[in-house]
Write a protein that holds these residues in place. Structure first.
Motif, PDB file in Angstrom:
ATOM      1  N   LEU A 118      34.179  57.858  15.497  1.00 59.99           N
ATOM      2  CA  LEU A 118      35.147  57.544  14.443  1.00 59.99           C
ATOM      3  C   LEU A 118      35.728  58.797  13.775  1.00 59.99           C
ATOM      4  CD1 LEU A 118      36.513  55.155  13.120  1.00 59.99           C
ATOM      5  CD2 LEU A 118      34.672  55.110  11.414  1.00 59.99           C
ATOM      6  N   PRO A 119      34.925  59.830  13.477  1.00 60.01           N
ATOM      7  CA  PRO A 119      35.521  61.025  12.853  1.00 60.01           C
ATOM      8  C   PRO A 119      36.578  61.689  13.732  1.00 60.01           C
ATOM      9  CG  PRO A 119      33.147  61.032  12.549  1.00 60.01           C
ATOM     10  CD  PRO A 119      33.447  59.931  13.511  1.00 60.01           C
ATOM     11  N   PRO A 157      46.974  55.241  22.945  1.00 62.49           N
ATOM     12  CA  PRO A 157      46.104  54.259  22.284  1.00 62.49           C
ATOM     13  C   PRO A 157      45.106  54.928  21.349  1.00 62.49           C
ATOM     14  CG  PRO A 157      46.254  53.851  24.654  1.00 62.49           C
ATOM     15  CD  PRO A 157      46.870  55.194  24.408  1.00 62.49           C
ATOM     16  N   LEU A 158      44.494  54.118  20.516  1.00 67.67           N
ATOM     17  CA  LEU A 158      43.498  54.638  19.581  1.00 67.67           C
ATOM     18  C   LEU A 158      42.382  55.348  20.336  1.00 67.67           C
ATOM     19  CD1 LEU A 158      43.039  51.828  16.897  1.00 67.67           C
ATOM     20  CD2 LEU A 158      44.105  54.062  16.613  1.00 67.67           C
ATOM     21  N   GLY A 159      42.037  56.518  19.855  1.00 69.36           N
ATOM     22  CA  GLY A 159      40.930  57.271  20.445  1.00 69.36           C
ATOM     23  C   GLY A 159      41.335  58.219  21.539  1.00 69.36           C
ATOM     24  N   THR A 160      42.635  58.299  21.861  1.00 69.50           N
ATOM     25  CA  THR A 160      43.078  59.177  22.954  1.00 69.50           C
ATOM     26  C   THR A 160      43.981  60.297  22.486  1.00 69.50           C
ATOM     27  OG1 THR A 160      44.968  57.747  23.450  1.00 69.50           O
ATOM     28  CG2 THR A 160      42.909  57.290  24.617  1.00 69.50           C
ATOM     29  N   ALA A 161      44.295  60.383  21.191  1.00 69.80           N
ATOM     30  CA  ALA A 161      45.160  61.459  20.695  1.00 69.80           C
ATOM     31  C   ALA A 161      44.424  62.786  20.776  1.00 69.80           C
ATOM     32  CB  ALA A 161      45.590  61.179  19.255  1.00 69.80           C
ATOM     33  N   LEU A 192      43.600  50.480   9.674  1.00 69.39           N
ATOM     34  CA  LEU A 192      43.431  51.680   8.846  1.00 69.39           C
ATOM     35  C   LEU A 192      43.648  52.953   9.646  1.00 69.39           C
ATOM     36  CD1 LEU A 192      40.304  50.631   6.725  1.00 69.39           C
ATOM     37  CD2 LEU A 192      42.703  50.640   6.031  1.00 69.39           C
ATOM     38  N   LEU A 193      43.210  52.958  10.909  1.00 72.12           N
ATOM     39  CA  LEU A 193      43.392  54.148  11.739  1.00 72.12           C
ATOM     40  C   LEU A 193      44.864  54.353  12.087  1.00 72.12           C
ATOM     41  CD1 LEU A 193      40.323  53.831  14.155  1.00 72.12           C
ATOM     42  CD2 LEU A 193      40.624  55.475  12.302  1.00 72.12           C
TER      43      LEU A 193
END
Length: 253
Positions: free
Chosen positions: A67-68, A155-159, A12-13
């Protein structure tokens, strides 16, 4: 069970990187595709990216970033990727609008059945020509490669919300210059006609110059526009290629 949950959340992310491209960016908005199909395609592509990059997606410690914040970062990344295509097609629509005004087509607009927006007449022709070249040159495949590289590099969480403003400004200047080059032949013909009609108005003041000018410029535009498009294939190709080349430079970590 926990791993399955992480995978579903990761899908979903990652889909947030793809949804802006399919929902708001041309040439995809030029196609009449239901919203449900676009959403399903985005989730399917996201699942493919997650399956191919487990270490950068569901195994990455994205929960620790909150998560937000991860949602905002992924959505911003998707909007950034869509911005490159949007700017390229905006330049084409702007050049087409300039021709419309010069040729007397300024009062005539087309309504895009997909977005319900009013588009310039000649600009719409340019947009559909660019869309045809985008799909013909393998643009969707290149776009998939860029999305895969974005997952591997960010990766997810690093943008993060940052980037290279100089590269973006250079790209904007380049695409608008190429769009003016596409419309240059038509604009030159219309300019010469304006000069000729202006001289006629000085020698034959009783002539209805405005009516004559509208007719001549409309016929000239319809005659020269196909020739201009047929001779500008390289510019269309370069314009679409520039949009794809700028995307990796806008992806930041």
């Amino acid at each position: 069970m926990e791993a399955l949950t992480d995978q579903l959340v990761a899908v979903l992310l990652v889909s947030l990187r793809i949804v802006p491209l399919l929902a708001f960016a041309q040439p995809f908005t030029l196609l009449r595709v239901p919203v449900t199909v676009r959403l399903m395609l985005s989730i399917s592509l996201a699942a493919w990216l997650v399956a191919g990059n487990p270490e950068a997606t569901w195994r990455a410690p994205f929960w620790g970033a909150g998560l937000p914040m991860v949602v905002i970062g992924e959505l911003f990344l998707g909007v950034t990727l869509a911005l490159a295509l949007q700017l390229a097609f905006a330049a084409l629509l702007t050049a087409g609008r300039a021709i419309d005004i010069q040729a007397g087509f300024g009062l005539a607009v087309l309504v895009d059945p997909t977005t319900k927006n009013q588009l310039p007449l000649v600009g719409t022709v340019f947009a559909y020509a660019a869309a045809a070249i985008f799909f013909a040159m393998g643009g969707p495949q290149d776009l998939l490669a860029i999305l895969d590289a974005s997952v591997a590099n960010v990766p997810l969480g690093t943008a993060s919300i940052s980037g290279d403003p100089a590269a973006l400004m250079t790209y904007i200047a380049a695409v608008f210059l190429m769009a003016v080059g596409l419309a240059g032949m038509v604009l030159l013909v219309l300019f010469v006609l304006d000069l000729a009609i202006a001289f006629l108005s000085r020698t034959l003041p009783q002539m209805n110059v405005m009516l004559l000018g509208f007719q001549l410029k409309a016929v000239a535009t319809l005659a020269v526009l196909p020739l201009a498009i047929s001779m500008s294939g390289a510019l269309f190709l370069r314009l679409m290629r520039s949009a794809l080349e700028i995307m990796p430079l806008l992806i930041v970590r």
